[in-house]
Design a protein around this motif. Structure first.
Motif, PDB file in Angstrom:
ATOM      1  N   GLY A  45     -91.683  30.171 -44.737  1.00 56.47           N
ATOM      2  CA  GLY A  45     -92.915  30.921 -44.864  1.00 56.47           C
ATOM      3  C   GLY A  45     -93.119  31.891 -43.723  1.00 56.47           C
ATOM      4  N   PHE A  46     -94.232  32.570 -43.764  1.00 53.48           N
ATOM      5  CA  PHE A  46     -94.577  33.576 -42.767  1.00 53.48           C
ATOM      6  C   PHE A  46     -94.739  32.932 -41.394  1.00 53.48           C
ATOM      7  CE2 PHE A  46     -98.229  36.048 -40.868  1.00 53.48           C
ATOM      8  CZ  PHE A  46     -97.456  37.108 -40.462  1.00 53.48           C
ATOM      9  N   GLY A  47     -94.037  33.472 -40.386  1.00 49.09           N
ATOM     10  CA  GLY A  47     -94.231  33.047 -39.017  1.00 49.09           C
ATOM     11  C   GLY A  47     -93.622  31.723 -38.627  1.00 49.09           C
ATOM     12  N   VAL A  48     -92.622  31.232 -39.384  1.00 49.90           N
ATOM     13  CA  VAL A  48     -92.049  29.916 -39.058  1.00 49.90           C
ATOM     14  C   VAL A  48     -90.889  29.992 -38.064  1.00 49.90           C
ATOM     15  CG1 VAL A  48     -92.732  28.899 -41.273  1.00 49.90           C
ATOM     16  CG2 VAL A  48     -90.465  29.936 -41.038  1.00 49.90           C
ATOM     17  N   GLY A  49     -90.433  31.222 -37.724  1.00 50.13           N
ATOM     18  CA  GLY A  49     -89.387  31.351 -36.717  1.00 50.13           C
ATOM     19  C   GLY A  49     -88.044  31.841 -37.201  1.00 50.13           C
ATOM     20  N   LYS A  50     -87.986  32.477 -38.359  1.00 47.12           N
ATOM     21  CA  LYS A  50     -86.706  32.930 -38.908  1.00 47.12           C
ATOM     22  C   LYS A  50     -86.057  34.005 -38.033  1.00 47.12           C
ATOM     23  CE  LYS A  50     -88.734  34.048 -42.728  1.00 47.12           C
ATOM     24  NZ  LYS A  50     -90.113  33.567 -42.363  1.00 47.12           N
ATOM     25  N   THR A  51     -86.846  35.009 -37.650  1.00 46.53           N
ATOM     26  CA  THR A  51     -86.322  36.068 -36.777  1.00 46.53           C
ATOM     27  C   THR A  51     -85.879  35.481 -35.441  1.00 46.53           C
ATOM     28  OG1 THR A  51     -87.744  37.739 -37.817  1.00 46.53           O
ATOM     29  CG2 THR A  51     -86.881  38.234 -35.616  1.00 46.53           C
ATOM     30  N   THR A  52     -86.648  34.532 -34.930  1.00 47.12           N
ATOM     31  CA  THR A  52     -86.314  33.883 -33.669  1.00 47.12           C
ATOM     32  C   THR A  52     -84.990  33.144 -33.770  1.00 47.12           C
ATOM     33  OG1 THR A  52     -88.653  33.623 -33.091  1.00 47.12           O
ATOM     34  CG2 THR A  52     -87.080  32.179 -31.965  1.00 47.12           C
ATOM     35  N   MET A  53     -84.766  32.417 -34.863  1.00 49.00           N
ATOM     36  CA  MET A  53     -83.523  31.667 -35.027  1.00 49.00           C
ATOM     37  C   MET A  53     -82.318  32.602 -35.097  1.00 49.00           C
ATOM     38  SD  MET A  53     -82.313  28.847 -37.875  1.00 49.00           S
ATOM     39  CE  MET A  53     -82.848  27.415 -36.918  1.00 49.00           C
TER      40      MET A  53
ATOM     41  N   ARG B 229     -98.527  24.469 -40.824  1.00 48.12           N
ATOM     42  CA  ARG B 229     -98.793  25.083 -42.132  1.00 48.12           C
ATOM     43  C   ARG B 229     -97.731  24.599 -43.117  1.00 48.12           C
ATOM     44  NH1 ARG B 229     -97.683  30.329 -41.842  1.00 48.12           N
ATOM     45  NH2 ARG B 229     -96.366  29.976 -40.045  1.00 48.12           N
ATOM     46  N   LEU B 230     -97.736  23.300 -43.326  1.00 48.85           N
ATOM     47  CA  LEU B 230     -96.699  22.697 -44.152  1.00 48.85           C
ATOM     48  C   LEU B 230     -96.717  23.239 -45.578  1.00 48.85           C
ATOM     49  CD1 LEU B 230     -94.539  20.510 -43.588  1.00 48.85           C
ATOM     50  CD2 LEU B 230     -96.092  18.838 -44.603  1.00 48.85           C
ATOM     51  N   GLU B 231     -97.899  23.605 -46.048  1.00 49.53           N
ATOM     52  CA  GLU B 231     -98.044  24.029 -47.443  1.00 49.53           C
ATOM     53  C   GLU B 231     -97.269  25.297 -47.764  1.00 49.53           C
ATOM     54  OE1 GLU B 231    -101.164  26.000 -45.022  1.00 49.53           O
ATOM     55  OE2 GLU B 231    -100.431  23.941 -45.215  1.00 49.53           O
ATOM     56  N   VAL B 232     -96.990  26.154 -46.762  1.00 49.92           N
ATOM     57  CA  VAL B 232     -96.272  27.395 -47.061  1.00 49.92           C
ATOM     58  C   VAL B 232     -94.809  27.127 -47.393  1.00 49.92           C
ATOM     59  CG1 VAL B 232     -97.800  28.701 -45.542  1.00 49.92           C
ATOM     60  CG2 VAL B 232     -95.604  27.904 -44.667  1.00 49.92           C
ATOM     61  N   SER B 233     -94.347  25.912 -47.130  1.00 48.99           N
ATOM     62  CA  SER B 233     -92.940  25.573 -47.398  1.00 48.99           C
ATOM     63  C   SER B 233     -92.707  25.128 -48.836  1.00 48.99           C
ATOM     64  CB  SER B 233     -92.481  24.450 -46.452  1.00 48.99           C
ATOM     65  OG  SER B 233     -92.681  24.809 -45.109  1.00 48.99           O
ATOM     66  N   PHE B 234     -93.750  24.721 -49.530  1.00 43.85           N
ATOM     67  CA  PHE B 234     -93.583  24.154 -50.865  1.00 43.85           C
ATOM     68  C   PHE B 234     -92.942  25.145 -51.836  1.00 43.85           C
ATOM     69  CE2 PHE B 234     -97.565  21.423 -49.867  1.00 43.85           C
ATOM     70  CZ  PHE B 234     -96.793  20.583 -49.084  1.00 43.85           C
TER      71      PHE B 234
ATOM     72  N   ALA C 222     -97.935  22.440 -32.381  1.00 42.86           N
ATOM     73  CA  ALA C 222     -97.789  21.871 -33.730  1.00 42.86           C
ATOM     74  C   ALA C 222     -97.908  20.348 -33.693  1.00 42.86           C
ATOM     75  CB  ALA C 222     -96.448  22.276 -34.320  1.00 42.86           C
ATOM     76  N   PRO C 223     -98.550  19.751 -34.709  1.00 41.38           N
ATOM     77  CA  PRO C 223     -98.640  18.289 -34.766  1.00 41.38           C
ATOM     78  C   PRO C 223     -97.278  17.658 -35.016  1.00 41.38           C
ATOM     79  CG  PRO C 223     -99.476  19.274 -36.798  1.00 41.38           C
ATOM     80  CD  PRO C 223     -99.237  20.400 -35.838  1.00 41.38           C
ATOM     81  N   ARG C 224     -97.055  16.485 -34.435  1.00 40.99           N
ATOM     82  CA  ARG C 224     -95.798  15.757 -34.601  1.00 40.99           C
ATOM     83  C   ARG C 224     -95.938  14.742 -35.724  1.00 40.99           C
ATOM     84  NH1 ARG C 224     -92.155  18.800 -31.783  1.00 40.99           N
ATOM     85  NH2 ARG C 224     -93.080  19.433 -29.789  1.00 40.99           N
ATOM     86  N   HIS C 225     -94.937  14.657 -36.566  1.00 41.28           N
ATOM     87  CA  HIS C 225     -94.952  13.706 -37.673  1.00 41.28           C
ATOM     88  C   HIS C 225     -93.616  12.993 -37.768  1.00 41.28           C
ATOM     89  CE1 HIS C 225     -98.748  15.252 -39.248  1.00 41.28           C
ATOM     90  NE2 HIS C 225     -98.261  16.489 -39.137  1.00 41.28           N
TER      91      HIS C 225
END
Length: 204
Positions: free
Chosen positions: A33-41, A126-131, A154-157
């Motif tokens: 999703g938007f802003g999850v770090g793709k460009t960074t990776m 923003r877990l929902e943007v991954s669905f 970010a929260p840890r799970h």
């Protein structure tokens, strides 16, 4: 066109030239999703200067792009990111990062053509943007792994809880990573390559 003796013809930089030992190249897609770090990776792991198509975010995206949780983000990928990494002397991965906003998802058709697999980056804020991202990969039949990108706030799970929340089958690798660091991004790519290897008929 006539060239003068004084004209200089330049080619690719020496560090961008594909190694002579390379015998196989694989296309890999980095999605999320938007802003999850793709460009960074892509930028952290690429051995060449990455190509990016980031543009400054403007008022045109207000009400269209969902930037909840990443309000401080000022630029966004509008076409793709591109990088390259040599896994061995013989094997080279070409990395394509996709745009995250849904309004640019029409570009995915071309980016996924010929791709062997994908790394899905997830932000637990923003877990929902991954669905929808995972759903599109499953519809296309593209093998993928899921990397939980580490953000300080970010929260840890527990990974088992995240697997249930994302409705991931047990055979899909799920792991933590930090896209800012080359070693962690490389490990994510290696996890995908091992997953693809295990999915080949000889290892099924």
């Amino acid at each position: 066109m006539d060239f003068k003796s004084s004209d200089t013809i330049t080619g690719p930089r020496s560090e961008d030239v594909l190694p002579d030992t390379a015998t196989a190249a694989v296309k890999i897609v980095i999605v999320g999703g938007f802003g999850v770090g793709k460009t960074t990776m892509v930028g952290s792991v690429s051995e060449i200067r990455p190509l990016t198509t980031e543009e400054t975010m403007t008022q045109a995206g207000v009400g269209v792009d969902d930037n909840r949780g990443v309000e401080s983000k000022t630029a966004t990928t509008v076409a793709m990111d591109f990088g390259r990494i040599s896994i061995t002397d013989q094997l080279v991965l070409y990395l394509f990062g996709t745009p995250g906003q849904e309004r640019f998802w029409f570009l995915w058709n071309g980016l996924f053509e010929g791709a062997l697999g994908a790394v899905v980056l997830v932000d637990t804020r923003r877990l929902e943007v991954s669905f929808d991202v995972i759903g599109r990969l499953e519809e296309r039949g593209v093998p993928f792994v899921v990397a939980i990108n580490s953000f300080p706030e970010a929260p840890r799970h527990n990974l088992d809880d995240l697997r249930r929340a994302l409705d991931l089958p047990e055979y899909v690798p799920l792991f933590d990573c930090n896209a800012r660091y080359r070693e962690s991004s490389r490990d994510a790519l290696m996890t995908l390559m091992r997953h693809l290897h295990e999915m080949t008929p000889a290892h099924a």
